[in-house]
Design a protein around this motif. Structure first.
Motif, mmCIF file in Angstrom:
data_model
loop_
_atom_site.group_PDB
_atom_site.id
_atom_site.type_symbol
_atom_site.label_atom_id
_atom_site.label_comp_id
_atom_site.label_asym_id
_atom_site.label_seq_id
_atom_site.Cartn_x
_atom_site.Cartn_y
_atom_site.Cartn_z
ATOM 1 N N ASN A 172 0.812 -1.249 0.083
ATOM 2 C CA ASN A 172 -0.103 -0.133 0.072
ATOM 3 C C ASN A 172 0.816 1.298 0.231
ATOM 4 O O ASN A 172 0.532 2.395 -0.726
ATOM 5 C CB ASN A 172 -0.929 0.107 1.106
ATOM 6 C CG ASN A 172 -2.185 -1.043 1.236
ATOM 7 O OD1 ASN A 172 -2.185 -1.498 -0.119
ATOM 8 N ND2 ASN A 172 -2.867 -1.160 2.086
ATOM 9 N N ILE A 173 1.665 1.284 0.669
ATOM 10 C CA ILE A 173 2.605 2.509 0.753
ATOM 11 C C ILE A 173 3.413 2.792 -0.442
ATOM 12 O O ILE A 173 3.572 3.988 -0.769
ATOM 13 C CB ILE A 173 3.930 2.184 1.900
ATOM 14 C CG1 ILE A 173 3.499 2.026 3.269
ATOM 15 C CG2 ILE A 173 4.883 3.334 1.774
ATOM 16 C CD1 ILE A 173 4.131 2.038 4.350
ATOM 17 N N TYR A 174 3.727 1.554 -1.099
ATOM 18 C CA TYR A 174 4.398 1.808 -2.484
ATOM 19 C C TYR A 174 3.614 2.323 -3.400
ATOM 20 O O TYR A 174 3.866 3.164 -4.176
ATOM 21 C CB TYR A 174 4.792 0.268 -2.703
ATOM 22 C CG TYR A 174 5.820 0.340 -4.282
ATOM 23 C CD1 TYR A 174 6.859 0.807 -4.513
ATOM 24 C CD2 TYR A 174 4.900 -0.193 -5.226
ATOM 25 C CE1 TYR A 174 7.393 0.946 -5.801
ATOM 26 C CE2 TYR A 174 5.551 -0.297 -6.817
ATOM 27 C CZ TYR A 174 6.638 0.076 -6.959
ATOM 28 O OH TYR A 174 7.275 0.068 -7.986
ATOM 29 N N ILE A 175 2.307 1.690 -3.729
ATOM 30 C CA ILE A 175 1.294 2.388 -4.703
ATOM 31 C C ILE A 175 1.107 3.688 -4.398
ATOM 32 O O ILE A 175 0.738 4.263 -5.118
ATOM 33 C CB ILE A 175 0.209 1.573 -4.836
ATOM 34 C CG1 ILE A 175 -0.650 1.377 -3.627
ATOM 35 C CG2 ILE A 175 0.460 0.017 -5.328
ATOM 36 C CD1 ILE A 175 -1.948 0.413 -3.660
ATOM 37 N N LEU A 176 0.811 3.865 -3.074
ATOM 38 C CA LEU A 176 0.588 5.332 -2.768
ATOM 39 C C LEU A 176 1.618 6.475 -3.231
ATOM 40 O O LEU A 176 1.647 7.443 -3.428
ATOM 41 C CB LEU A 176 0.287 5.449 -1.274
ATOM 42 C CG LEU A 176 -1.121 5.252 -0.629
ATOM 43 C CD1 LEU A 176 -0.953 4.989 0.638
ATOM 44 C CD2 LEU A 176 -2.169 5.791 -0.934
ATOM 45 N N LYS A 177 2.911 5.907 -2.675
ATOM 46 C CA LYS A 177 4.080 6.761 -3.027
ATOM 47 C C LYS A 177 4.033 6.971 -4.512
ATOM 48 O O LYS A 177 4.514 8.100 -5.131
ATOM 49 C CB LYS A 177 5.234 6.006 -2.479
ATOM 50 C CG LYS A 177 6.565 6.708 -2.866
ATOM 51 C CD LYS A 177 7.897 6.359 -2.510
ATOM 52 C CE LYS A 177 9.196 6.824 -3.116
ATOM 53 N NZ LYS A 177 9.411 6.965 -4.528
ATOM 54 N N VAL A 217 -6.875 1.910 -2.085
ATOM 55 C CA VAL A 217 -6.173 1.319 -0.716
ATOM 56 C C VAL A 217 -7.132 1.051 0.331
ATOM 57 O O VAL A 217 -6.862 -0.243 1.094
ATOM 58 C CB VAL A 217 -5.041 2.398 -0.276
ATOM 59 C CG1 VAL A 217 -4.571 1.917 1.119
ATOM 60 C CG2 VAL A 217 -4.036 2.561 -1.068
ATOM 61 N N SER A 218 -8.149 1.743 0.426
ATOM 62 C CA SER A 218 -9.206 1.574 1.425
ATOM 63 C C SER A 218 -9.770 0.219 1.082
ATOM 64 O O SER A 218 -10.012 -0.605 2.115
ATOM 65 C CB SER A 218 -10.171 2.583 1.606
ATOM 66 O OG SER A 218 -9.572 4.019 1.808
ATOM 67 N N ILE A 219 -10.289 -0.126 0.044
ATOM 68 C CA ILE A 219 -11.004 -1.376 -0.132
ATOM 69 C C ILE A 219 -9.888 -2.720 -0.165
ATOM 70 O O ILE A 219 -10.440 -3.680 0.526
ATOM 71 C CB ILE A 219 -11.510 -1.079 -1.516
ATOM 72 C CG1 ILE A 219 -12.560 -0.259 -1.764
ATOM 73 C CG2 ILE A 219 -12.215 -2.751 -2.120
ATOM 74 C CD1 ILE A 219 -13.177 0.192 -3.166
ATOM 75 N N LEU A 220 -8.755 -2.428 -0.575
ATOM 76 C CA LEU A 220 -7.678 -3.519 -0.416
ATOM 77 C C LEU A 220 -7.704 -3.827 1.050
ATOM 78 O O LEU A 220 -7.670 -4.992 1.494
ATOM 79 C CB LEU A 220 -6.363 -3.050 -0.926
ATOM 80 C CG LEU A 220 -6.418 -3.139 -2.651
ATOM 81 C CD1 LEU A 220 -5.229 -2.785 -3.045
ATOM 82 C CD2 LEU A 220 -6.840 -4.280 -3.047
ATOM 83 N N SER A 221 -7.717 -2.687 1.919
ATOM 84 C CA SER A 221 -7.382 -2.924 3.397
ATOM 85 C C SER A 221 -8.334 -3.416 3.936
ATOM 86 O O SER A 221 -8.395 -4.540 4.768
ATOM 87 C CB SER A 221 -7.164 -1.560 3.818
ATOM 88 O OG SER A 221 -5.884 -0.752 3.443
#
Length: 293
Positions: A172-177, A217-221
């Motif tokens: 998640n951090i990688y795709i957000l970055k 990211v929310s849905i994956l989480s």
């Protein structure tokens, strides 16, 4: 069609009758096969829950219930006390989602826009965890929640035992970055000139532009926390604290098969509804590649 565009099938072939016939035939077959792969298990579970236990277990199976028992869903909900475990699952998934956003968004923003010293090294170490089998991390993470460093707290049988490890999600951090990297630095410089600090810039400028990727990211989480089984089984031994995934496995041997299948179907419905409601945001977030303007 541009002459420089490369496709699997040449435009000249698609203009012929034989080419169009082969193309659409292959497309139709692939569509039917992929649809069947997703729909058939759902259909089998939904109708299986409305069969009697003997009919559900018989061989060869029946494609439609000989006698329909839709009341099996209400019976399973009532007798298995699924409302309590649905609530447990909502608390675990909702808390994990919130903690992940609180931790991962600032972390990705710092790595992307604040560019700390050794930021690439830190990102590389995060990504290294993706190369490790999940089971290899179970023991060290379990020892951490049993005795949290500095605080000396035991989180077993606490929702925090699920929430806090969920925050350490390198993917998640990688795709957000990656998404934050595509936000023009000129927007941040303009906010800085107006007197906005890093936190205010993230809140006022970056987050409004990042709604598609935040939705993904929310849905994956939520999906990951909702269907997780092994970790809640380890850190939530108290049956009253367990989510649906653990509870249904725990009572499987003592529950009629049709009631168990009904419970599994009802446990899956929130995730299916979540996807149907937010599928547009999911596709938009996964396809977000650049900003215009």
């Amino acid at each position: 069609m541009s002459a420089s565009m490369r496709t699997l099938v040449r435009p000249a072939v698609l203009r012929t009758r034989r080419g169009r016939l082969i193309y659409w035939s292959v497309f139709a077959v692939a569509l039917v096969l992929f649809t069947a792969a997703f729909i058939v298990p759902l259909y089998w579970a939904a109708t299986g829950a409305m069969k009697s236990p003997s009919e559900l277990a018989q061989t060869p199976p029946t494609y439609l219930p000989e006698v329909w028992h839709p009341e099996n869903y209400a019976k399973a909900w009532r007798e298995m006390d699924l409302a309590r475990y649905f609530l447990n699952t909502v608390v675990l998934a909702g808390g994990a989602w919130l903690v992940q956003l609180v931790v991962q968004v600032p972390a990705a923003y710092a790595l992307s826009k604040l560019r700390p010293r050794f930021g690439n090294v830190i990102l590389g170490l995060m990504l290294l965890t993706l190369m490790m089998p999940a089971t290899a991390l179970l023991v060290p993470v379990y020892l951490t929640v049993v005795d949290v460093p500095l605080f000396n707290r035991n989180l077993i049988n606490s929702p925090s035992a699920v929430w806090l490890p969920a925050a350490a999600n390198a993917f998640n951090i990688y795709i957000l970055k990656n998404f934050f990297d595509r936000i023009p630095d000129e927007l941040l410089e303009a906010a800085k000139i107006d007197g906005a600090g890093p936190l205010r810039t993230m809140w006022r400028v970056v987050l409004p532009l990042s709604r598609p990727i935040l939705a993904v990211v929310s849905i994956l989480s939520i999906v990951t926390a909702w269907k997780d089984f092994l970790w809640p089984l380890l850190v939530l031994p108290d049956p009253a604290q367990q989510p649906l995934s653990v509870f249904l496995q725990r009572v499987a041997q003592d529950t009629p098969l049709n009631s168990l299948v009904a419970g599994l179907v009802m446990a899956s419905l929130p995730l299916i509804a979540l996807f149907l409601v937010f599928q547009r945001q999911i596709i938009a977030g996964l396809g977000a590649g650049s900003l215009k303007g």
